[in-house]
Design an enzyme around this catalytic site. Sequence first.
Site, PDB file in Angstrom:
ATOM      1  N   GLU A 129     -31.623  27.201   1.670  1.00 36.92           N
ATOM      2  CA  GLU A 129     -31.627  25.888   0.984  1.00 36.92           C
ATOM      3  C   GLU A 129     -31.971  25.999  -0.506  1.00 36.92           C
ATOM      4  O   GLU A 129     -31.623  25.114  -1.283  1.00 36.92           O
ATOM      5  CB  GLU A 129     -32.578  24.906   1.680  1.00 36.92           C
ATOM      6  CG  GLU A 129     -34.079  25.174   1.551  1.00 36.92           C
ATOM      7  CD  GLU A 129     -34.639  26.127   2.598  1.00 36.92           C
ATOM      8  OE1 GLU A 129     -33.855  26.909   3.174  1.00 36.92           O
ATOM      9  OE2 GLU A 129     -35.863  26.097   2.826  1.00 36.92           O
ATOM     10  N   MET A 138     -36.351  30.218  12.575  1.00 42.49           N
ATOM     11  CA  MET A 138     -35.755  31.433  13.135  1.00 42.49           C
ATOM     12  C   MET A 138     -36.784  32.134  14.033  1.00 42.49           C
ATOM     13  O   MET A 138     -36.467  32.597  15.131  1.00 42.49           O
ATOM     14  CB  MET A 138     -35.320  32.363  11.986  1.00 42.49           C
ATOM     15  CG  MET A 138     -34.848  33.730  12.427  1.00 42.49           C
ATOM     16  SD  MET A 138     -36.104  34.965  12.047  1.00 42.49           S
ATOM     17  CE  MET A 138     -35.271  36.477  12.244  1.00 42.49           C
ATOM     18  N   PRO A 158     -44.966  -3.166 -21.099  1.00 45.65           N
ATOM     19  CA  PRO A 158     -45.469  -1.851 -20.670  1.00 45.65           C
ATOM     20  C   PRO A 158     -44.892  -0.707 -21.520  1.00 45.65           C
ATOM     21  O   PRO A 158     -45.598   0.254 -21.836  1.00 45.65           O
ATOM     22  CB  PRO A 158     -45.001  -1.741 -19.217  1.00 45.65           C
ATOM     23  CG  PRO A 158     -44.800  -3.149 -18.768  1.00 45.65           C
ATOM     24  CD  PRO A 158     -44.351  -3.916 -19.986  1.00 45.65           C
ATOM     25  N   ASP A 197     -39.113  20.100  -8.768  1.00 37.06           N
ATOM     26  CA  ASP A 197     -38.147  19.722  -9.804  1.00 37.06           C
ATOM     27  C   ASP A 197     -37.265  20.896 -10.215  1.00 37.06           C
ATOM     28  O   ASP A 197     -36.127  20.702 -10.639  1.00 37.06           O
ATOM     29  CB  ASP A 197     -38.859  19.167 -11.046  1.00 37.06           C
ATOM     30  CG  ASP A 197     -39.046  17.654 -10.946  1.00 37.06           C
ATOM     31  OD1 ASP A 197     -38.254  17.011 -10.228  1.00 37.06           O
ATOM     32  OD2 ASP A 197     -39.972  17.125 -11.578  1.00 37.06           O
ATOM     33  N   GLY A 203     -38.602   9.462 -12.524  1.00 31.05           N
ATOM     34  CA  GLY A 203     -37.422  10.333 -12.441  1.00 31.05           C
ATOM     35  C   GLY A 203     -37.218  11.207 -13.665  1.00 31.05           C
ATOM     36  O   GLY A 203     -36.084  11.468 -14.063  1.00 31.05           O
ATOM     37  N   CYS A 209     -36.481  30.292   8.597  1.00 33.24           N
ATOM     38  CA  CYS A 209     -37.791  30.932   8.500  1.00 33.24           C
ATOM     39  C   CYS A 209     -38.606  30.696   9.773  1.00 33.24           C
ATOM     40  O   CYS A 209     -38.304  31.296  10.790  1.00 33.24           O
ATOM     41  CB  CYS A 209     -38.508  30.475   7.230  1.00 33.24           C
ATOM     42  SG  CYS A 209     -39.622  31.749   6.609  1.00 33.24           S
ATOM     43  N   HIS A 228     -34.650  31.512   3.080  1.00 36.87           N
ATOM     44  CA  HIS A 228     -34.433  30.083   2.842  1.00 36.87           C
ATOM     45  C   HIS A 228     -33.111  29.846   2.101  1.00 36.87           C
ATOM     46  O   HIS A 228     -33.092  29.828   0.873  1.00 36.87           O
ATOM     47  CB  HIS A 228     -35.569  29.523   1.979  1.00 36.87           C
ATOM     48  CG  HIS A 228     -36.885  29.466   2.680  1.00 36.87           C
ATOM     49  ND1 HIS A 228     -37.338  28.327   3.299  1.00 36.87           N
ATOM     50  CD2 HIS A 228     -37.838  30.401   2.859  1.00 36.87           C
ATOM     51  CE1 HIS A 228     -38.523  28.577   3.837  1.00 36.87           C
ATOM     52  NE2 HIS A 228     -38.849  29.823   3.581  1.00 36.87           N
TER      53      HIS A 228
END
Length: 539
Positions: A511, A386, A192, A73, A18, A383, A509
């Site tokens: 989003e 559509m 680790p 990211d 992460g 996209c 897009h």
Amino acid sequence: MATAKYIFVTGGVTSSLGKGIISASLAKLLQARGFSVTIQKLDPYINIDPGTMNPYEHGECYVTDDGAETDLDLGHYERFLNIPTSQANNITTGRVYQSVINKERQGVYLGKTVQVIPHITDEIKHRVKLLGETGDFDFIITEIGGTVGDIESLPYIEAVRQMKWDLSTDCMVIHLTLVPYLAASGELKTKPTQHSVKAFLEAGVQPDILVCRTERHLNDEIRQKIALFCNVTKDAVIESIDAKTIYDVPLLMQEEKLDQVVLRKLGLPVDSSYNLDTWTDFVYKLKNPKSEVRIGLIGKYVELKDAYKSIAESFTHAGVTNETTVKLERIHSEDITDENAADKLDGLMGILVAPGFGERGIEGKISSIKYARENKIPFLGICMGMQCAVIEFGRNVMGYSDSHSTEMDPETTHPVIDIMEEQKRVTLKGGTMRLGAFNCEIKKGTMVNEIYGMNKISERHRHRFEFNNKYLKEYENEGMLGSGVNPEGGLIEIIELKDHPWFIGVQFHPEYKSTVANPHPLFVNFVRAAVEHGEAVIS
Ligand code: GLN
């Protein structure tokens, strides 16, 4: 602040700890303190960008305003910070080598032997410093992909070592590691982490802060032990406990005082003024929804959650605005046919047909759209979604049984989706698309006009094919409107159905532009329509 401060975020022990979310969370906290921050991702693979990579391999390809195809990211960075990123925020080994080799061909190196050190490392440092030199930012947070110890990461780690040496207190390194819990012995294990810091030290870098990913809380003793063995102060051992949602992480990092330790170590004053209200309010609403709504995401990469990352996050934002939880059901388009659509899509209050390239799963997307159109279920097509809505309308309303996109059927007699004239000449696969932000003018009185509350918008694109304007008049006569148009080229950006409660397809897009601070109006309104549809179905 006079000069920019550079913060590198590296990872050890394993991938997927992460780093992106920790980088974005730290940036959020610094931003909440009034600093201007940007985040950059350095990816150690040799591809020039992730544009041509299969989403199964690398998740979604995120697109910036300036048309860069980047690592996903960057989507987190924008969603957290609410400021746009650009090509400068994502660099790959391929891009670094490409520019060094180009310079070598131009004779820039004056006959010298071109080597990893100093030429590749100098190029990396140059690309990191470019953002600092704009003068726009107090902090440049640079996330280094991969794991310390990987062969691919070596030039980056060497560049970090040099920058730390050059910049002294204006530069620091945060290293993420894993502190696993061994059920058999009932203990958290620090070994680790110790090994990973050792590997880092072998490359000449002493991390300043360790962010330790863990399933269980780190007690004082463990923190002390990690500090002692890894040469960091105890307050610089930060716990990163598994969180329910990524949006919790900035608040968890605030509790762990990550930002305070960063400021102190960079020699900056630490005061207590924060502006995180929007964020905390968002997280509260996210965790306390008043209802739930099932929305189907019809796509062909449904097995891998990261393939539709930005769409899923946009639904999270839109859900919060509507105080509802969107239960996103990922349904494989290859499994859907006209015959089984009612069964497969049963109970969905909204249907989103995803973007995509190529033939696979197309017929299932078209069947899903037919079902949404005929049963008046709220529908959003993005996209390719559509484009499929246009094909479906052609086949089932206009009566053009072979209506298609020339991407899938170059021989169709009804190419309702076709390639742009200027694109026809381009044969190379990479970098030939309509990419990045383009303007769109929305027609007055349309549904999208009401949704956006304005008639001039800009949205990001990533595609080659377009609505074929030859068919526009016929389509509009039958009830499918071209409600948004690119003013420069006349290309159709948005379609909507007149005779349907909520049926919208967008060539762009949306989003990519939804953030916590600014949930995207199309998603917000789509979720609202889905909730209302659900209420209507029940009553
Ligand atoms: N394959 C389609 C095109 O190139 C749609 C691309 C997409 O959905 N992003 O136009």
